[in-house]
Design an enzyme around this catalytic site. Structure first.
Site, mmCIF file in Angstrom:
data_model
loop_
_atom_site.group_PDB
_atom_site.id
_atom_site.type_symbol
_atom_site.label_atom_id
_atom_site.label_comp_id
_atom_site.label_asym_id
_atom_site.label_seq_id
_atom_site.Cartn_x
_atom_site.Cartn_y
_atom_site.Cartn_z
ATOM 1 N N HIS A 55 0.889 -1.160 0.000
ATOM 2 C CA HIS A 55 0.000 0.000 0.000
ATOM 3 C C HIS A 55 0.928 1.210 0.000
ATOM 4 C CE1 HIS A 55 -2.344 -3.028 2.333
ATOM 5 N NE2 HIS A 55 -3.395 -2.488 1.774
ATOM 6 N N ASP A 58 2.438 1.695 3.343
ATOM 7 C CA ASP A 58 3.373 0.681 3.870
ATOM 8 C C ASP A 58 4.786 1.136 3.534
ATOM 9 O OD1 ASP A 58 1.166 -0.917 4.369
ATOM 10 O OD2 ASP A 58 1.425 -2.102 2.539
ATOM 11 N N MET A 89 2.395 -5.922 -7.777
ATOM 12 C CA MET A 89 1.092 -5.312 -7.460
ATOM 13 C C MET A 89 1.267 -4.189 -6.455
ATOM 14 S SD MET A 89 -1.287 -5.363 -4.740
ATOM 15 C CE MET A 89 -1.965 -6.795 -3.891
ATOM 16 N N GLU A 182 -11.171 -6.274 -5.014
ATOM 17 C CA GLU A 182 -11.172 -7.303 -3.959
ATOM 18 C C GLU A 182 -12.396 -7.137 -3.073
ATOM 19 O OE1 GLU A 182 -7.503 -7.401 -1.760
ATOM 20 O OE2 GLU A 182 -8.403 -8.553 -0.119
ATOM 21 N N LYS A 184 -14.959 -8.149 0.126
ATOM 22 C CA LYS A 184 -14.956 -8.684 1.499
ATOM 23 C C LYS A 184 -16.326 -8.364 2.095
ATOM 24 C CE LYS A 184 -12.197 -8.619 5.740
ATOM 25 N NZ LYS A 184 -11.073 -7.992 6.467
ATOM 26 N N GLU A 218 -10.089 -13.314 -2.389
ATOM 27 C CA GLU A 218 -9.289 -13.748 -1.226
ATOM 28 C C GLU A 218 -9.997 -14.896 -0.513
ATOM 29 O OE1 GLU A 218 -7.390 -10.907 1.375
ATOM 30 O OE2 GLU A 218 -8.084 -12.009 3.140
ATOM 31 N N HIS A 221 -11.995 -14.048 2.672
ATOM 32 C CA HIS A 221 -13.184 -13.223 2.498
ATOM 33 C C HIS A 221 -14.384 -14.057 2.038
ATOM 34 C CE1 HIS A 221 -10.410 -9.491 1.879
ATOM 35 N NE2 HIS A 221 -10.234 -10.087 3.036
ATOM 36 N N ASP A 246 -5.542 -13.494 -3.547
ATOM 37 C CA ASP A 246 -5.026 -13.373 -2.177
ATOM 38 C C ASP A 246 -5.239 -14.695 -1.455
ATOM 39 O OD1 ASP A 246 -4.260 -10.778 -2.561
ATOM 40 O OD2 ASP A 246 -5.605 -9.905 -1.064
ATOM 41 N N ASP A 256 -11.838 -11.817 11.015
ATOM 42 C CA ASP A 256 -10.871 -11.924 9.919
ATOM 43 C C ASP A 256 -9.536 -12.469 10.442
ATOM 44 O OD1 ASP A 256 -9.379 -11.460 7.666
ATOM 45 O OD2 ASP A 256 -9.385 -9.281 7.865
ATOM 46 N N ASP A 258 -6.875 -14.259 8.687
ATOM 47 C CA ASP A 258 -5.639 -14.165 7.887
ATOM 48 C C ASP A 258 -4.628 -15.269 8.216
ATOM 49 O OD1 ASP A 258 -6.415 -12.015 6.355
ATOM 50 O OD2 ASP A 258 -5.449 -10.526 7.629
ATOM 51 N N ASP A 288 -1.830 -13.107 1.409
ATOM 52 C CA ASP A 288 -2.312 -11.979 2.210
ATOM 53 C C ASP A 288 -2.696 -12.519 3.580
ATOM 54 O OD1 ASP A 288 -3.113 -9.576 3.096
ATOM 55 O OD2 ASP A 288 -4.938 -9.436 1.905
HETATM 56 C C1 GCO Z 1 -7.970 -7.283 4.507
HETATM 57 C C2 GCO Z 1 -7.637 -7.203 3.028
HETATM 58 C C3 GCO Z 1 -6.407 -6.405 2.732
HETATM 59 C C4 GCO Z 1 -6.232 -6.114 1.255
HETATM 60 C C5 GCO Z 1 -5.117 -5.156 1.045
HETATM 61 C C6 GCO Z 1 -4.752 -4.990 -0.386
HETATM 62 O O1 GCO Z 1 -8.782 -8.128 4.847
HETATM 63 O O2 GCO Z 1 -7.433 -6.509 5.288
HETATM 64 O O3 GCO Z 1 -7.505 -8.503 2.555
HETATM 65 O O4 GCO Z 1 -5.298 -7.081 3.248
HETATM 66 O O5 GCO Z 1 -5.997 -7.281 0.541
HETATM 67 O O6 GCO Z 1 -5.513 -3.939 1.581
HETATM 68 O O7 GCO Z 1 -5.724 -4.361 -1.062
HETATM 69 MN MN MN Z 2 -6.631 -9.210 0.761
HETATM 70 MN MN MN Z 3 -8.325 -9.978 3.975
#
Ligand code: GCO
Ligand code: MN
Ligand code: MN
Length: 388
Positions: A55, A58, A89, A182, A184, A218, A221, A246, A256, A258, A288
Site C-alpha cells: 500500500h 506501507d 502489485m 477485492e 470482502k 481472497e 473473504h 489473495d 478476519d 488471515d 495476504d
Molecule cells: C484485509 C484485506 C487487505 C487487502 C489489502 C490490499 O482483509 O485486510 O484482505 O489485506 O488485501 O488492503 O488491497
Molecule cells: Mn486481501
Molecule cells: Mn483480507
C-alpha cells in the site's frame, strides 16, 4: 525428492503489510518491533519469495516529507536490486487514517471522496514507478454500520464513478496497468458494499472500461461469507477476470483471521491449487496472511515459508491426482457420453426443441446407478494424507 523450494516461476508474493504485521489486534498492542520496508524485502528474499506488494503508506508514511519519501524509496530500491525481488502489485491504503472512517469513494463527504481520488492517483504513480502491473482496490471502509446513513445505490454509483475516473487516468498516463477489485463481506465495516467476488464480477460489467478491470479474490473473504472459494475463482477465471489472488485461510463465521495458507481447510486449499495449476493461471500467488501473534520474526519466516511450502505440496498432490489411474478411470466413467443425447443438447433450434419434447425418457432407470463420488472423495483423501 521434491524439496518444495520456492522459485521465481512460482510467482509467490507477500505484501509489506503481511510479514511486516506487528501482531496488533483489537484487544492488544504490537508484539513485534517495527521493520523498515527495505528490511522486509531482505526478509522476503531470505525465505525465497518472488515479489513484494505494498500500500502507498506501507512504503511511505502518510505524513512523510518529500525528502523522507525519497530516502525510503532509495533504500527500498536497493533492497529490491540486491534480492532480485519485484513489485507485481500495488494498492492504496484507504482505510487506516481517520479521514476514511466513513469510507473513501463512497463517503458521504465529497471532500473525502475527492481526497481519496487524489491519494489513489499518487499511489498509482508510486506503484507504476516500482513496476506494478496490477493495481488492487480493496474497499475496506466502503460500507456502513447503519443503513440509515447511506444509500446503497448511491454507494455503487460513487464507486463506479471513481473506478471510471482511474481507468481514464491510467489510459491518459499510458500506464500498462490492470485493476483488480477485492471483495470482502464485512470487517472493518459492519457491512461492506459489493461483498463477494460474484458481486464484483457483475459490477465490473457496468464500468466504462470493463476490459481493464478484474478481480482479486481472497480465500478468507469468501470463507467469511460461507462460500466455496474455488467456485468464485473459477467463475472469475472463466470470465477472463482473474487478475490476482489473495491466499490465506479462515474459519467461517469468525473474525478476519488471515491464517497461513492451507492451515485451516486443507481440502479447500487443495481444490484451489489444483484449479489454478490445471488452468495454468499465470499471475501472482499472493499470500495476504499474518503470522500468529505468538511469533517473533523467526516465526514470521516460518509462516512465510509455510505458505509457499503448503502451496507446493498441494501442487504436487494435484499432479498426483491427475496421474492416478484409478481416479482417472472413475472420472472417465462419471463423465461417460455415448453421444445418444447429442441431438438434444447444444444450441437451441426450434427442431431440436420439438424433438426433445417428443423424446421418451426412462426417468427411473436413469436415476438408478450410483455416482461413485464416495469412492472418488476417499481416493482424494488418501492422496492428500499421503496414504496413497
Ligand atoms: C484485509 C484485506 C487487505 C487487502 C489489502 C490490499 O482483509 O485486510 O484482505 O489485506 O488485501 O488492503 O488491497
Ligand atoms: Mn486481501
Ligand atoms: Mn483480507
Amino acid at each position: 525428492m521434491n524439496t518444495y523450494n520456492p522459485k521465481p516461476e512460482h510467482q509467490f508474493t507477500f505484501g509489506l503489510w503481511t510479514v511486516g504485521s506487528r501482531g496488533r489486534d483489537p484487544f492488544g498492542s504490537e508484539v513485534r518491533e517495527s521493520k523498515t520496508p527495505a528490511e522486509l524485502v531482505y526478509l522476503l528474499g531470505e525465505v525465497g519469495a518472488y515479489g513484494v506488494n505494498f500500500h502507498d503508506n506501507d512504503l511511505i508514511p502518510i505524513d512523510a516529507t518529500p525528502a523522507e519519501a525519497e530516502s525510503i524509496k532509495k533504500a527500498f530500491r536497493q533492497a529490491l536490486a540486491s534480492t532480485g525481488l519485484v513489485v507485481p502489485m500495488a494498492t492504496t491504503n484507504l482505510f487506516s487514517d481517520p479521514v476514511f472512517k466513513d469510507g473513501a469513494f463512497t463517503s458521504n463527504d465529497p471532500k473525502v471522496r475527492a481526497y481519496a481520488r487524489q491519494k489513489t492517483m499518487k499511489s498509482i504513480d508510486l506503484g507504476v514507478e516500482f513496476g506494478a502491473k496490477v493495481y488492487v482496490f480493496w474497499g475496506g471502509r466502503e460500507g456502513v454500520e447503519t443503513d440509515s446513513s447511506k444509500s446503497a445505490v448511491e454507494a455503487i454509483k460513487r464507486t463506479r464513478e471513481a473506478l471510471n475516473f482511474f481507468c481514464e487516468y491510467a489510459l491518459d498516463r499510458k500506464y500498462d496497468l490492470k485493476f483488480a477489485l477485492e471483495a470482502k463481506p464485512n470487517e472493518p465495516r459492519g457491512d461492506i458494499y459489493n461483498p463477494t467476488t460474484g458481486h464484483m464480477l457483475a459490477f465490473i460489467e457496468t464500468l466504462d472500461h470493463p476490459e481493464m478491470v478484474g478481480v482479486n479474490p481472497e480465500v478468507a473473504h469468501e470463507h467469511m461469507a460461507g462460500l466455496n472459494f474455488m467456485h468464485g475463482v473459477a467463475q472469475a477465471w472463466e470470465a477472463g477476470k482473474l487478475f490476482h489472488i489473495d491466499l490465506n485461510d479462515q474459519y467461517p463465521g469468525r473474525y478476519d483471521q488471515d491464517l497461513r495458507f492451507g492451515s485451516r481447510d486443507l481440502k479447500a486449499a487443495f481444490y484451489l491449487v489444483k484449479f489454478l495449476e490445471d488452468v495454468k493461471y499465470n499471475g501472482s500467488r499472493h499470500f495476504d496472511a499474518h503470522a500468529y501473534r505468538t511469533e517473533d520474526y523467526e516465526g514470521v519466516k516460518d509462516f512465510a515459508r509455510g505458505c509457499m511450502r503448503t502451496y507446493l505440496i498441494l501442487k504436487e498432490k494435484a499432479a498426483q491426482f491427475n496421474a492416478d489411474a484409478e481416479v482417472q478411470a472413475l472420472l472417465a466413467e462419471i463423465n461417460a457420453d455415448d453421444g445418444a443425447m447429442a441431438p438434444f443438447l447444444g444450441k437451441y433450434t426450434p427442431e431440436k426443441a420439438a424433438a426433445l419434447k417428443e423424446h421418451a425418457f426412462d426417468r427411473v432407470a436413469i436415476a438408478q446407478p450410483g455416482r461413485k463420488y464416495e469412492r472418488l472423495d476417499q481416493l482424494t483423501i488418501d492422496i492428500l494424507t499421503g496414504t496413497r
